[in-house]
Design an enzyme around this catalytic site. Structure first.
Site, PDB file in Angstrom:
ATOM      1  N   GLY A  74       0.777  -1.237   0.000  1.00  0.00           N
ATOM      2  CA  GLY A  74       0.000   0.000   0.000  1.00  0.00           C
ATOM      3  C   GLY A  74       0.806   1.283   0.000  1.00  0.00           C
ATOM      4  O   GLY A  74       0.238   2.349  -0.222  1.00  0.00           O
ATOM      5  N   THR A  75       2.119   1.213   0.243  1.00  0.00           N
ATOM      6  CA  THR A  75       2.935   2.436   0.179  1.00  0.00           C
ATOM      7  C   THR A  75       3.670   2.554  -1.149  1.00  0.00           C
ATOM      8  O   THR A  75       4.459   3.473  -1.338  1.00  0.00           O
ATOM      9  CB  THR A  75       3.962   2.479   1.331  1.00  0.00           C
ATOM     10  OG1 THR A  75       4.834   1.345   1.230  1.00  0.00           O
ATOM     11  CG2 THR A  75       3.263   2.487   2.677  1.00  0.00           C
ATOM     12  N   GLY A  76       3.414   1.627  -2.065  1.00  0.00           N
ATOM     13  CA  GLY A  76       4.075   1.659  -3.364  1.00  0.00           C
ATOM     14  C   GLY A  76       3.394   2.601  -4.340  1.00  0.00           C
ATOM     15  O   GLY A  76       2.421   3.288  -4.018  1.00  0.00           O
ATOM     16  N   TYR A  77       3.902   2.608  -5.559  1.00  0.00           N
ATOM     17  CA  TYR A  77       3.456   3.562  -6.579  1.00  0.00           C
ATOM     18  C   TYR A  77       1.962   3.449  -6.858  1.00  0.00           C
ATOM     19  O   TYR A  77       1.230   4.437  -6.806  1.00  0.00           O
ATOM     20  CB  TYR A  77       4.249   3.338  -7.866  1.00  0.00           C
ATOM     21  CG  TYR A  77       3.892   4.303  -8.965  1.00  0.00           C
ATOM     22  CD1 TYR A  77       4.340   5.619  -8.926  1.00  0.00           C
ATOM     23  CD2 TYR A  77       3.095   3.912 -10.030  1.00  0.00           C
ATOM     24  CE1 TYR A  77       4.000   6.523  -9.921  1.00  0.00           C
ATOM     25  CE2 TYR A  77       2.752   4.801 -11.033  1.00  0.00           C
ATOM     26  CZ  TYR A  77       3.212   6.107 -10.971  1.00  0.00           C
ATOM     27  OH  TYR A  77       2.866   6.994 -11.951  1.00  0.00           O
ATOM     28  N   LYS A 122       4.235 -13.790 -13.179  1.00  0.00           N
ATOM     29  CA  LYS A 122       2.820 -13.541 -12.913  1.00  0.00           C
ATOM     30  C   LYS A 122       1.963 -14.749 -13.276  1.00  0.00           C
ATOM     31  O   LYS A 122       0.954 -15.031 -12.615  1.00  0.00           O
ATOM     32  CB  LYS A 122       2.353 -12.297 -13.678  1.00  0.00           C
ATOM     33  CG  LYS A 122       2.918 -10.997 -13.105  1.00  0.00           C
ATOM     34  CD  LYS A 122       2.451  -9.779 -13.876  1.00  0.00           C
ATOM     35  CE  LYS A 122       2.983  -8.492 -13.237  1.00  0.00           C
ATOM     36  NZ  LYS A 122       2.545  -7.276 -13.949  1.00  0.00           N
ATOM     37  N   ARG A 182       5.310  -3.538   6.323  1.00  0.00           N
ATOM     38  CA  ARG A 182       6.440  -4.280   6.866  1.00  0.00           C
ATOM     39  C   ARG A 182       7.074  -3.521   8.035  1.00  0.00           C
ATOM     40  O   ARG A 182       7.123  -2.292   8.021  1.00  0.00           O
ATOM     41  CB  ARG A 182       7.486  -4.485   5.773  1.00  0.00           C
ATOM     42  CG  ARG A 182       7.008  -5.374   4.632  1.00  0.00           C
ATOM     43  CD  ARG A 182       7.993  -5.418   3.481  1.00  0.00           C
ATOM     44  NE  ARG A 182       7.981  -4.160   2.725  1.00  0.00           N
ATOM     45  CZ  ARG A 182       8.953  -3.279   2.726  1.00  0.00           C
ATOM     46  NH1 ARG A 182      10.035  -3.472   3.469  1.00  0.00           N
ATOM     47  NH2 ARG A 182       8.867  -2.186   1.998  1.00  0.00           N
TER      48      ARG A 182
END
Length: 315
Positions: free
Chosen positions: A12-15, A138, A36
């Site tokens: 959730g803190t990514g781009y 993926k 984390r």
């Protein structure tokens, strides 16, 4: 009013992840963000997390390598959206195998959206190396999800606007060209690309979470006005600025030959540009209605940002 699913955002803190958190909250989902422990040493991410909390999100400390923390988090939610980094970070994508196993163990998750959000990995077995590896990884996650019988949705978001539009798809450039810049056109510049604002991506993604139509389907984000070739986008920029750009055309072979000058992460970017603009892998008929869904049909009322609107901010 139907109750919204409780959603856990992983990454959730990514781009894209930070946008997914905000879209989830805006759509009324009780939103949980897994973070984390080592994030505590990153002041920007700490501020971001507590900004989410101030907007109503619940913060859960955990790690994909810690099964106990994962299971504890999953027991509090109904749906999971993973936004773990892709590109050259193979480990991040494959770490989702731990998440899949935890979801299987808990057995109560009603929807899982693994980290996809680019080209449809299921259609990219022909991709050139080293760009092929992310698609292969993926597909490993997809197989694990399906073998575990986990309810899921795959989302193909195509091209993030901030990465492609300001620089007119120039590799490694994220600002508009100046008067004396040369613009490279890949192939003939005529393959259709799909350019999508990241906030729109997040909103479309989160709308699929509770949509019964998207269960076990692949959803393609295809804003109709944004299905444009590279040359069409360049022409829009020229119209907005009133200036004609100097153009140099690169064949697919010439583009791939540039790989020799760069390290692997940049090579991956070149390979993906080749697939998009020379091969034309983004735009194709959706001929399997039982498996493939288009956001123009699912959510026609959504007011998305058009390419021209996006580019106007740079004029």
């Amino acid at each position: 009013m139907e109750q919204k699913s409780r959603v856990l955002i992983v990454g959730g803190t990514g781009y894209l992840g930070r946008r997914l958190v905000l879209a989830s909250l805006a759509l009324g989902h009780p939103t949980f963000v897994l973070y984390r422990p080592e994030v505590a040493s990153d002041p920007d991410k700490v501020q971001m997390l507590f900004g989410f909390k101030a907007k109503g999100a619940t913060l859960l400390k955990g790690s994909l390598s810690d099964r106990g923390s994962l299971v504890s988090a999953l027991k509090q939610v109904d749906a999971v959206v993973s936004a773990l980094a892709g590109n050259h970070l193979r480990l991040a994508i494959l770490e989702q195998l731990n998440l899949v196993q935890a979801i299987k163990q808990v057995g109560t998750i009603k929807r899982f959206l693994p980290s996809e959000f680019g080209m449809d990995a299921g259609r990219m077995e022909h991709a050139v190396p080293p760009g092929d590896q992310i698609f292969a990884d993926k597909r490993v996650i997809r197989r694990a999800v399906e073998e575990a019988n986990i309810p899921h949705t795959y989302v193909s978001a195509n091209c993030f606007a901030a990465y492609f539009l300001p620089g007119l798809a120039q590799i490694g450039r994220f600002m508009p060209p100046s008067d004396d810049d040369r613009v490279f056109i890949y192939g003939h510049g005529d393959k259709k690309c799909i350019w999508v604002d990241e906030e729109d991506v997040a909103t479309y993604v989160m709308r699929t979470v509770d949509d019964p139509r998207t269960l076990n389907k692949t959803v393609y984000i295809r804003p109709p006005a944004n299905i444009l070739s590279q040359m069409e986008v360049v022409n829009i920029w020229e119209k907005l600025t009133g200036k004609e750009l100097r153009k140099t055309f690169l064949t697919g072979e010439q583009l791939l030959a540039l790989m020799d000058k760069y390290e692997v992460p940049h090579q991956i970017g070149i390979a993906h540009v080749y697939q998009i603009f020379c091969v034309g892998d983004l735009y194709f008929p959706l001929d399997r209605p039982d498996d493939q869904l288009d956001t123009r049909d699912l959510y026609p009322e959504h007011k998305y940002v058009t390419v021209e609107e996006y580019l106007k901010r740079f004029v």
